[in-house]
Every structure is written in structure tokens, then in C-alpha cells.
Design an enzyme around this catalytic site. Structure first.
Site: not given
Length: 306
Positions: A110, A289
Site C-alpha cells: 500500500h 537477495d
């Protein structure tokens, strides 16, 4: 049984120690992430800056700073509408931009639409917006819950959890899960996209405009769900991913919904929490990663003069 215990212990040690041992062969230039404008990180639902020494952006800000970036971690309501979150974020960005001129916003979940709100109302403060695993066209999970018989219970539990997170992180904000959910439904997202259309693809799964009003747009996301057997949060995301049927997703956001501006990549083998290196850095050992992806994006911004 002892052999199994030894093997499991070694796996845990490997999962935790491999990232921390990377410095032994690190050849990354010291100015690799030295962007012209500072990076501001914007968290998603149930997000925070730091709780009991554990950052939402687990190890990400530190890594970017290590290689030259000036990084700020913002804090907005864990649960509220996109516009309400944006209004809380706006004075924080204005204060930082007053010192540095502009900022590079990176928003997760969000946090992506929240960052877009700033670019819409104050583009003069923003050099770029990068969204990470953000549901720009809504999430089936939000569609499933909002307006359902379970909404009332979910709102009560969600607001309580959001309030606890806010208390522990010192935010001081009211929580409104129902408004968060609506913002992330297909309908709520469409309404916000009408308000802030820049960067949103006009096709089902394409790219959006790369820039507007002097602001550059980027995005990336994942399509993994069960990525690390040691991560207990994978089980929760495995459950929420059922709302997508056979469509590729990260447990909460669909592959095409995460598209915004220039799509760097939309199918990392990462789930929604892996995208911010949670929980506690437990992600797939067979994918990049997450911290490296943020370093690469900061370097991309640096090379673009941002």
C-alpha cells in the site's frame, strides 16, 4: 533422528549466516547508491518504521546507506485509505525536500499508491516513485474480504492489531482497516487511478508511462509464495494466495497488478514479505537477495541523475 536434527540446524545456520558473510567478497563500490536526492521508504498495510529494534525494511536502509545513499524511513497509519495515508506522508516529504530539494520515494504494498499520491499532489517534491509489490489495480484478497460477512470481524481484529503495531512503533495514528481494504479493492484502486493515472498501464499487463510532471516511475514485484520452509509467514501467504486461483501472485498481489511505470521485473521468486526482506531475512536461497534489488534500484536512480 540426531542426523535430522543436525541437518536442520545446519540449514538454519546457512539461511541466517549466508547474507551476513557476503562482506567477505563484496566488491560493490562505496558510492554505488549515492543518489542525488535522498531515498524515502514508505511502508504498506500493518507496516511500521521499527518495533523493538526490528525494522519493517529489514536491513534494507542500512545496506543502501552503506554504499552512499541518504535514506529516510517514513511512518504513516498502518491502516487507512490511500489518500489519508498520503496526507500524513506529505508533511514528512515536504520537510525532507526542504533540505534536499526532492526525494526518491520507494513504497511497498500500500506504500506504492501512498507514494503515488505525493507525486500527484506535489510533483515538485518528487524525483521518482518506485513501487514494490503494490496492488495498483487492486487485490483479489481485498475484493474477497471487503463487503463480505467476514468484513466486520476482520475490521475489528485488524484495527486492534494495527493499533498495537502503532502503539509499539510510536506512530500515534488511528487505524481503519475497512478504508485500507476498500483502497486496495479493484473498485477502490480504479477510483484512485482516475485521480492519479500517471504510470498506470492502460493494458491488462503492460507498462505505464515512464515519467510525468518531471517524476520517474519504476516498479518490481514477486510471484513466489512458499519460498522458505523456515519462515512461518509463508503459511499465511499460502492461504491468501488461494484467492488468485491459478494467476501468478506473491500471496497478496497479482503479477500484473504490481506493474507501474517502467517494470524492472515482475516475477522474482519472492512473496509479499520477502519483498521487504521479512521475516527477519528469511527468503529463498535460490533468488536474488531482496537487499540487492534495492541496491540495484538505488544505483539505477543514481545513474539517472536522481
Amino acid at each position: 533422528m540426531k542426523q535430522w536434527i543436525k541437518a536442520f540446524t545446519m540449514l538454519v545456520i546457512l539461511a541466517w549466516s549466508a547474507p551476513s558473510m557476503a562482506w567477505w567478497w563484496d566488491s560493490t563500490p562505496s558510492n554505488y547508491t549515492d543518489t542525488r536526492y535522498p531515498v524515502v521508504l514508505v511502508h504498506g498495510m500493518f507496516g511500521f518504521d521499527s518495533i523493538a529494534g526490528v525494522d519493517y525494511w529489514y536491513g534494507i536502509a542500512e545496506d543502501m546507506r552503506r554504499y552512499g545513499a541518504d535514506v529516510y524511513t517514513s511512518q504513516v497509519p498502518a491502516l487507512d485509505s490511500t489518500i489519508a495515508r498520503g496526507e500524513v506522508l506529505l508533511p514528512q516529504i515536504a520537510s525532507i525536500a526542504a533540505i534536499h530539494g526532492k526525494v526518491n520515494l520507494i513504497g511497498h504494498s500500500h506504500g506504492g499508491p501512498t507514494a503515488r499520491y505525493i507525486a500527484r499532489v506535489r510533483p515538485d517534491l518528487v524525483a521518482s516513485v518506485t513501487s514494490v509489490g503494490s496492488p495498483h489495480k487492486g487485490s483479489p484478497v481485498a475484493d474477497l474480504i471487503y463487503g463480505s460477512p467476514a468484513e466486520s470481524l476482520a475490521a475489528s481484529l485488524g484495527d486492534a492489531l494495527g493499533g498495537l503495531i502503532d502503539l509499539l512503533s510510536g506512530g500515534g495514528y488511528n487505524q481503519d482497516l475497512r478504508s485500507s481494504l476498500y483502497s486496495l479493492t479493484s473498485q477502490g484502486s480504479a477510483e484512485f487511478n482516475n485521480f492519479a493515472p500517471a504510470g498506470i498501464p492502460t493494458t491488462a499487463c503492460g507498462e505505464g508511462s515512464y515519467s510525468a510532471n518531471g517524476v520517474r516511475f519504476y516498479s518490481w514485484g514477486g510471484t513466489g509464495v512458499l519460498t522458505n520452509a523456515l519462515d512461518p509467514s509463508d503459511a499465511l501467504l499460502g492461504t491468501t494466495s488461494l484467492a488468485f486461483g491459478f494467476s501468478a501472485n506473491d500471496g497478496l498481489v497479482g503479477r500484473c497488478s504490481n506493474h507501474f511505470g517502467k517494470v524492472i521485473r515482475d516475477n522474482y521468486f519472492m512473496n509479499h514479505l520477502d519483498e521487504v526482506n521479512q521475516a527477519l531475512g528469511l527468503h529463498s536461497l535460490f533468488e536474488t537477495d531482496p537487499k540487492t534489488v534495492y541496491l540495484q534500484q538505488a544505483n539505477r536512480l543514481r545513474n539517472a541523475g536522481l
